[in-house]
Structures are given as C-alpha cells and as structure tokens.
Enzyme design. Structure first.
Site, mmCIF file in Angstrom:
data_model
loop_
_atom_site.group_PDB
_atom_site.id
_atom_site.type_symbol
_atom_site.label_atom_id
_atom_site.label_comp_id
_atom_site.label_asym_id
_atom_site.label_seq_id
_atom_site.Cartn_x
_atom_site.Cartn_y
_atom_site.Cartn_z
ATOM 1 N N ARG A 41 3.023 -6.525 9.192
ATOM 2 C CA ARG A 41 2.277 -5.464 9.865
ATOM 3 C C ARG A 41 2.745 -5.278 11.309
ATOM 4 O O ARG A 41 2.768 -4.151 11.821
ATOM 5 C CB ARG A 41 0.787 -5.789 9.818
ATOM 6 C CG ARG A 41 0.197 -5.642 8.406
ATOM 7 C CD ARG A 41 -1.126 -6.364 8.275
ATOM 8 N NE ARG A 41 -1.861 -6.008 7.059
ATOM 9 C CZ ARG A 41 -2.995 -6.599 6.691
ATOM 10 N NH1 ARG A 41 -3.507 -7.580 7.425
ATOM 11 N NH2 ARG A 41 -3.605 -6.226 5.581
ATOM 12 N N PHE A 43 -14.980 2.759 7.168
ATOM 13 C CA PHE A 43 -13.608 3.027 6.723
ATOM 14 C C PHE A 43 -13.460 2.971 5.207
ATOM 15 O O PHE A 43 -12.357 3.144 4.685
ATOM 16 C CB PHE A 43 -12.620 2.039 7.379
ATOM 17 C CG PHE A 43 -12.893 0.588 7.091
ATOM 18 C CD1 PHE A 43 -12.435 -0.021 5.929
ATOM 19 C CD2 PHE A 43 -13.608 -0.187 7.996
ATOM 20 C CE1 PHE A 43 -12.690 -1.361 5.667
ATOM 21 C CE2 PHE A 43 -13.871 -1.534 7.746
ATOM 22 C CZ PHE A 43 -13.400 -2.112 6.569
ATOM 23 N N ASN A 103 -1.796 -0.320 7.023
ATOM 24 C CA ASN A 103 -1.160 -1.568 7.461
ATOM 25 C C ASN A 103 -0.309 -2.232 6.383
ATOM 26 O O ASN A 103 -0.130 -3.444 6.377
ATOM 27 C CB ASN A 103 -2.226 -2.529 8.015
ATOM 28 C CG ASN A 103 -3.319 -2.805 6.991
ATOM 29 O OD1 ASN A 103 -3.198 -2.404 5.835
ATOM 30 N ND2 ASN A 103 -4.358 -3.496 7.407
ATOM 31 N N LYS A 141 0.835 -1.202 0.000
ATOM 32 C CA LYS A 141 0.000 0.000 0.000
ATOM 33 C C LYS A 141 0.876 1.260 0.000
ATOM 34 O O LYS A 141 2.094 1.182 0.231
ATOM 35 C CB LYS A 141 -0.919 -0.046 1.227
ATOM 36 C CG LYS A 141 -1.884 -1.250 1.216
ATOM 37 C CD LYS A 141 -2.792 -1.257 2.451
ATOM 38 C CE LYS A 141 -3.718 -2.463 2.444
ATOM 39 N NZ LYS A 141 -4.699 -2.404 3.569
ATOM 40 N N ARG A 197 -0.881 -14.349 3.972
ATOM 41 C CA ARG A 197 -1.646 -13.694 5.048
ATOM 42 C C ARG A 197 -1.000 -13.942 6.416
ATOM 43 O O ARG A 197 -1.067 -13.086 7.305
ATOM 44 C CB ARG A 197 -3.119 -14.105 4.990
ATOM 45 C CG ARG A 197 -3.817 -13.406 3.795
ATOM 46 C CD ARG A 197 -5.274 -13.699 3.697
ATOM 47 N NE ARG A 197 -6.082 -13.177 4.780
ATOM 48 C CZ ARG A 197 -6.664 -11.970 4.790
ATOM 49 N NH1 ARG A 197 -6.490 -11.119 3.791
ATOM 50 N NH2 ARG A 197 -7.427 -11.612 5.802
ATOM 51 N N THR A 242 -4.974 -7.596 10.652
ATOM 52 C CA THR A 242 -5.358 -6.322 10.016
ATOM 53 C C THR A 242 -4.953 -5.126 10.871
ATOM 54 O O THR A 242 -4.458 -4.120 10.347
ATOM 55 C CB THR A 242 -6.892 -6.304 9.803
ATOM 56 O OG1 THR A 242 -7.261 -7.460 9.042
ATOM 57 C CG2 THR A 242 -7.332 -5.049 9.081
ATOM 58 N N HIS A 244 -1.752 -5.686 1.337
ATOM 59 C CA HIS A 244 -2.988 -6.438 1.083
ATOM 60 C C HIS A 244 -2.589 -7.813 0.574
ATOM 61 O O HIS A 244 -1.653 -7.937 -0.206
ATOM 62 C CB HIS A 244 -3.826 -5.745 -0.004
ATOM 63 C CG HIS A 244 -4.897 -6.637 -0.570
ATOM 64 N ND1 HIS A 244 -6.125 -6.787 0.038
ATOM 65 C CD2 HIS A 244 -4.907 -7.469 -1.644
ATOM 66 C CE1 HIS A 244 -6.842 -7.663 -0.666
ATOM 67 N NE2 HIS A 244 -6.130 -8.087 -1.690
ATOM 68 N N TYR A 268 -12.174 -3.293 -3.682
ATOM 69 C CA TYR A 268 -12.698 -3.261 -2.315
ATOM 70 C C TYR A 268 -14.230 -3.292 -2.263
ATOM 71 O O TYR A 268 -14.825 -2.821 -1.281
ATOM 72 C CB TYR A 268 -12.165 -2.024 -1.585
ATOM 73 C CG TYR A 268 -10.738 -2.180 -1.078
ATOM 74 C CD1 TYR A 268 -10.363 -3.261 -0.261
ATOM 75 C CD2 TYR A 268 -9.759 -1.245 -1.392
ATOM 76 C CE1 TYR A 268 -9.069 -3.393 0.215
ATOM 77 C CE2 TYR A 268 -8.448 -1.373 -0.917
ATOM 78 C CZ TYR A 268 -8.116 -2.450 -0.109
ATOM 79 O OH TYR A 268 -6.830 -2.577 0.371
ATOM 80 N N GLU A 289 -9.040 -10.620 -8.115
ATOM 81 C CA GLU A 289 -8.165 -9.462 -7.906
ATOM 82 C C GLU A 289 -7.003 -9.428 -8.910
ATOM 83 O O GLU A 289 -6.626 -8.360 -9.390
ATOM 84 C CB GLU A 289 -7.634 -9.472 -6.467
ATOM 85 C CG GLU A 289 -8.739 -9.239 -5.436
ATOM 86 C CD GLU A 289 -8.299 -9.486 -4.002
ATOM 87 O OE1 GLU A 289 -7.113 -9.832 -3.774
ATOM 88 O OE2 GLU A 289 -9.149 -9.333 -3.100
HETATM 89 P P1 IDP Z 1 -7.308 -7.376 5.444
HETATM 90 O O1 IDP Z 1 -6.522 -6.357 4.648
HETATM 91 O O2 IDP Z 1 -6.549 -7.835 6.648
HETATM 92 O O3 IDP Z 1 -7.849 -8.507 4.601
HETATM 93 P P2 IDP Z 1 -9.998 -6.273 5.420
HETATM 94 O O4 IDP Z 1 -11.031 -6.587 6.453
HETATM 95 O O5 IDP Z 1 -10.157 -6.910 4.065
HETATM 96 O O6 IDP Z 1 -8.567 -6.603 6.043
HETATM 97 O O7 IDP Z 1 -9.993 -4.680 5.260
HETATM 98 C C1 IDP Z 1 -9.360 -4.060 4.174
HETATM 99 C C2 IDP Z 1 -8.524 -2.904 4.708
HETATM 100 O O8 IDP Z 1 -9.380 -1.905 5.283
HETATM 101 C C3 IDP Z 1 -7.581 -3.278 5.843
HETATM 102 O O9 IDP Z 1 -6.361 -3.842 5.401
HETATM 103 C C4 IDP Z 1 -7.390 -1.940 6.531
HETATM 104 O O10 IDP Z 1 -6.498 -1.101 5.797
HETATM 105 C C5 IDP Z 1 -8.782 -1.348 6.441
HETATM 106 N N1 IDP Z 1 -9.617 -1.709 7.603
HETATM 107 C C6 IDP Z 1 -10.275 -2.880 7.822
HETATM 108 N N2 IDP Z 1 -10.969 -2.859 8.967
HETATM 109 C C7 IDP Z 1 -10.769 -1.635 9.483
HETATM 110 C C8 IDP Z 1 -11.251 -0.987 10.682
HETATM 111 O O11 IDP Z 1 -12.007 -1.560 11.476
HETATM 112 N N3 IDP Z 1 -10.811 0.291 10.911
HETATM 113 C C9 IDP Z 1 -9.995 0.946 10.040
HETATM 114 N N4 IDP Z 1 -9.533 0.389 8.905
HETATM 115 C C10 IDP Z 1 -9.907 -0.889 8.628
HETATM 116 MG MG MG Z 2 -9.191 -8.324 2.974
#
Ligand code: IDP
Ligand code: MG
Length: 142
Positions: A106, A61, A120, A13, A89, A95, A123, A53, A134
């Site tokens: 992370r 968010f 973070n 990212k 992962r 996350t 992805h 997304y 994707e």
């Molecule tokens: P992942 O990247 O670990 O798969 P996802 O749930 O797919 O997590 O969420 C996509 C991205 O959205 C996350 O990597 C993070 O940048 C952001 N994100 C997800 N959940 C939250 C939250 O509860 N607060 C703020 N940002 C979030």
């Molecule tokens: Mg995800």
C-alpha cells in the site's frame, strides 16, 4: 501442526487489477517465501461482499466499499505458511495508503484519491478465524 498449516485469504482489489499490479503484488508474496495454493480472478457480487465485509456493515465507508469491490475483477488467492496472516499484513502495510510505509504494497503502490473509501490495493485476513471464514466464502470447499 505442519509448517503449511496457517492460511490467509489475499484479495487484490479492483484498483490493483485495473492498474496491472497483480503480478508485482503476488511476486512479493512469493518472494517473502509463502506458497500460493489458490489464485482466481473473480467478479464479486453483493452476497459475497456482504458476507466478506459483515464486520463493517453500518460504517460510513461500507456502501462505497462494496461498490468499489464490484467495480472490476478481484484476484482472490490463498497463501500458506507459518505466520502468513501476520506476514501478509506486514507486506500490505497500513489501511491508509498515505501513511502506509514505503516498502509495503500500500505504501509503494497506493495513494489517497479523496474518495469515500480508501482504494488500497489488497485485503488480507486478520486472524485465523477470519482467514478460515473468508477462504470458505471465496473458495468453497477448500
Ligand atoms: P484492512 O483492509 O486494513 O484490514 P479494514 O478496517 O478491515 O482495513 O477496512 C476494510 C477496508 O475498508 C479497507 O481496506 C479500506 O479499503 C476501507 N476502509 C477502512 N477504513 C476506512 C476509512 O476510515 N475510510 C475509508 N475507507 C476505509
Ligand atoms: Mg480488515
């Protein structure tokens, strides 16, 4: 199916690119034993990010996430190897970068900056279906 048949989409990212961490992050993927088959620095636009997304549309968010992903170049990559989706992962960690374990990308490089979206660093696709969808978005024709 051959050993190389599973693929995942990895994104470094904009925070990871800005902080000069692309080399260290890709090195972890390679050191783990996966093969990088595509790597490209990209400026993501609204259309690509909305598709990428789509599952998060409507969440609090979502808009900050799209803005963050447009805040600078993203390094998009495809990695291959048996169980690479699960393996990447695990390398990435949780996350929330505060609770992501040390030893993960992370956990080692990320922190909570108190913003509306977690920055973070990476992805990684979460299933075979997501990965193929994707990869088709980021690397059409692959
Ligand atoms: P992942 O990247 O670990 O798969 P996802 O749930 O797919 O997590 O969420 C996509 C991205 O959205 C996350 O990597 C993070 O940048 C952001 N994100 C997800 N959940 C939250 C939250 O509860 N607060 C703020 N940002 C979030
Ligand atoms: Mg995800």
């Amino acid at each position: 199916m051959s050993e190389q048949s599973e693929r995942t989409l990895i994104l470094i990212k904009p925070d990871g690119v800005r902080r000069g961490l692309t080399g260290q992050i890709l090195a972890r993927v390679e050191a783990k034993g996966y093969t990088l088959t595509a790597v490209e620095l990209r400026d993501a636009d609204d259309q690509l990010l909305a598709a990428h997304y789509a599952e998060h549309e409507g969440k609090p968010f979502y808009a900050p996430l799209v803005e963050f992903m447009k805040s600078g170049p993203v390094l998009a990559a495809v990695a291959e190897g048996h169980r690479v989706i699960e393996g990447f992962r695990a390398l990435a960690g949780a996350t929330d970068p505060t609770s992501a374990l040390p030893g993960t990308i992370r956990g080692d490089f990320g922190r909570d900056w108190g913003l509306a979206v977690q920055q973070n660093l990476v992805h990684g696709s979460d299933s075979v279906a997501s990965a193929e969808r994707e990869i088709g978005l980021w690397f059409p024709g692959r």
